[in-house]
Design an enzyme around this catalytic site. Structure first.
Site, short mmCIF file in Angstrom:
data_model
loop_
_atom_site.label_atom_id
_atom_site.label_comp_id
_atom_site.label_asym_id
_atom_site.label_seq_id
_atom_site.Cartn_x
_atom_site.Cartn_y
_atom_site.Cartn_z
N PRO A 25 -4.47 3.78 -12.88
CA PRO A 25 -4.37 3.03 -11.49
C PRO A 25 -3.18 3.66 -10.73
CG PRO A 25 -3.16 1.70 -13.13
CD PRO A 25 -3.98 2.90 -13.92
N CYS A 27 -1.64 3.26 -6.70
CA CYS A 27 -1.69 2.85 -5.48
C CYS A 27 -2.05 3.85 -4.21
CB CYS A 27 -0.19 1.95 -5.38
SG CYS A 27 -0.30 0.58 -6.39
N TYR A 185 7.01 -5.44 -12.04
CA TYR A 185 6.37 -6.57 -11.24
C TYR A 185 6.46 -7.99 -12.04
CZ TYR A 185 4.74 -2.34 -8.54
OH TYR A 185 4.59 -1.33 -8.04
#
Length: 364
Positions: A25, A27, A185
């Site tokens: 992944p 961003c 996070y």
């Protein structure tokens, strides 16, 4: 030529991958009110043709307040779901690559500007800024506005947000969900004693700090079809003293495996700002080997390596089962084709491109 382990198939739960290369992944900070834009079709479309076996959509927020920035992809309402579904529909006309999505909540790392504008906090009251929330009222950096500590109603909303996002991912046609419990996070913030100073049942001891991430995992597993796998992106160490440790991460990994986790992607750091160290890659390889020895499910690790034999060695020597590639594929989107040609593997490529290649590594 010896058989390449990098191009052997791999099962993640009931999902079969053609090789051991995963598009990690990445961003893009190019969404509009949480909705994927044309940029995502361009970005994901080219990576879907890369020859990798799995494409993971960038960290996707389960709520507006859970975004890292105002330009994050989200999956919290019908509009964000429709935008993802439309992007997937276009990609799947030309590629049958399995597609996963990483679900996340930024916690105290929310309400930041996009990286190319400095990536600094946008305080509440400023344009495109909002109040961040986290396990405890501790800011990321000196001078930043501290997040508000989550209360029990917030926790319930976040659990439900993850579950609803998983249901929306299923309806959009996503093949697998990865839960982000890393990179500093929210779910990682619950794990680390550096960011979790709660006095209730979600803080203190290791079982208390693990409780909320495990509750979220259970909600997502229950919400997503049983035939499709759930992965975890897990921080294996805070890389700082008195933080989250490898020994604790191994306990959590075994808990996740027991609850139905089909694979674990390992990373480290992220809880505090720090400079990259030359030994970081070797440290990550050591963490991956330790995790692989502790659980039976496949282990993935991100690698910045670009050499075909170097990446092959990570799999053939047992460091990891799956290699998550990010910046390498941004710079060389056809890296898997070239690796297959070099290592004697076979990989899929679109029929439109086959007339320009020798066909040695074209897999129908």
């Amino acid at each position: 030529m010896p058989r390449s382990r990098l191009f052997e198939p791999l099962h993640l739960g009931r999902l079969q991958l053609a090789n051991r290369i995963m598009v990690g992944p990445m961003c893009q900070y190019s969404a509009e009110d949480g909705c994927m834009s044309d940029w995502h079709l361009i970005h994901l479309g080219q990576l879907a043709l890369s020859g990798a076996a799995l494409l993971v959509i960038e960290t996707t927020a389960v709520s507006r307040e859970g975004r890292i920035s105002h330009a994050d992809v989200g999956l919290w309402n019908d509009r964000t779901q429709a935008a993802i579904a439309l992007t997937l529909e276009s990609i799947r006309r030309w590629s049958d690559i399995p597609i996963a999505i990483e679900l996340s909540h930024a916690g105290r790392k929310a309400s930041m500007d996009v990286p190319w504008r400095g990536g600094m906090q946008r305080p509440p009251g400023r344009e495109r800024g909002w109040q961040a929330k986290a396990p405890s009222s501790l800011s990321c950096r000196p001078g930043q506005i501290a997040p508000k500590a989550l209360d029990r109603f917030d926790l319930q909303r976040i659990r439900e947000g993850f579950a609803k996002a998983a249901m929306r991912a299923s309806r959009a046609g996503i093949d697998a969900v990865q839960i982000n419990i890393a990179q500093g996070y929210l779910l990682h913030q619950f794990l680390s004693p550096l960011t979790n100073q709660r006095a209730d049942r979600y803080g203190g001891s290791l079982p208390g700090r693990m409780r909320f991430p495990l509750e979220v995992f259970d909600q997502v597993r229950n919400a997503f079809p049983a035939s499709r796998p759930i992965f975890a992106h897990l921080c294996a160490s805070d890389d700082v003293e008195v933080g989250w440790t490898l020994e604790q991460a191994l306990i959590l990994a075994k808990e996740l495996e027991a609850r139905g986790c089909s694979a674990i992607q390992v990373s480290s750091g992220g809880i505090q700002p720090r400079d990259s160290a030359p030994a970081e890659r070797e440290n990550l390889e050591s963490l991956a080997r330790a995790l692989k020895a502790a659980v039976a499910v496949p282990v993935a690790m991100t690698s910045p390596l670009t050499g075909y034999q170097q990446v092959e060695a990570l799999v053939s020597q047992g460091t990891a089962d799956l290699i998550a590639m990010t910046h390498t594929l941004l710079n060389a989107p056809r890296w898997p084709w070239l690796a297959a040609h070099s290592l004697g593997g076979r990989v899929w490529m679109p029929v439109q491109y086959t007339h320009g290649r020798a066909g040695l590594f074209w897999k129908r």
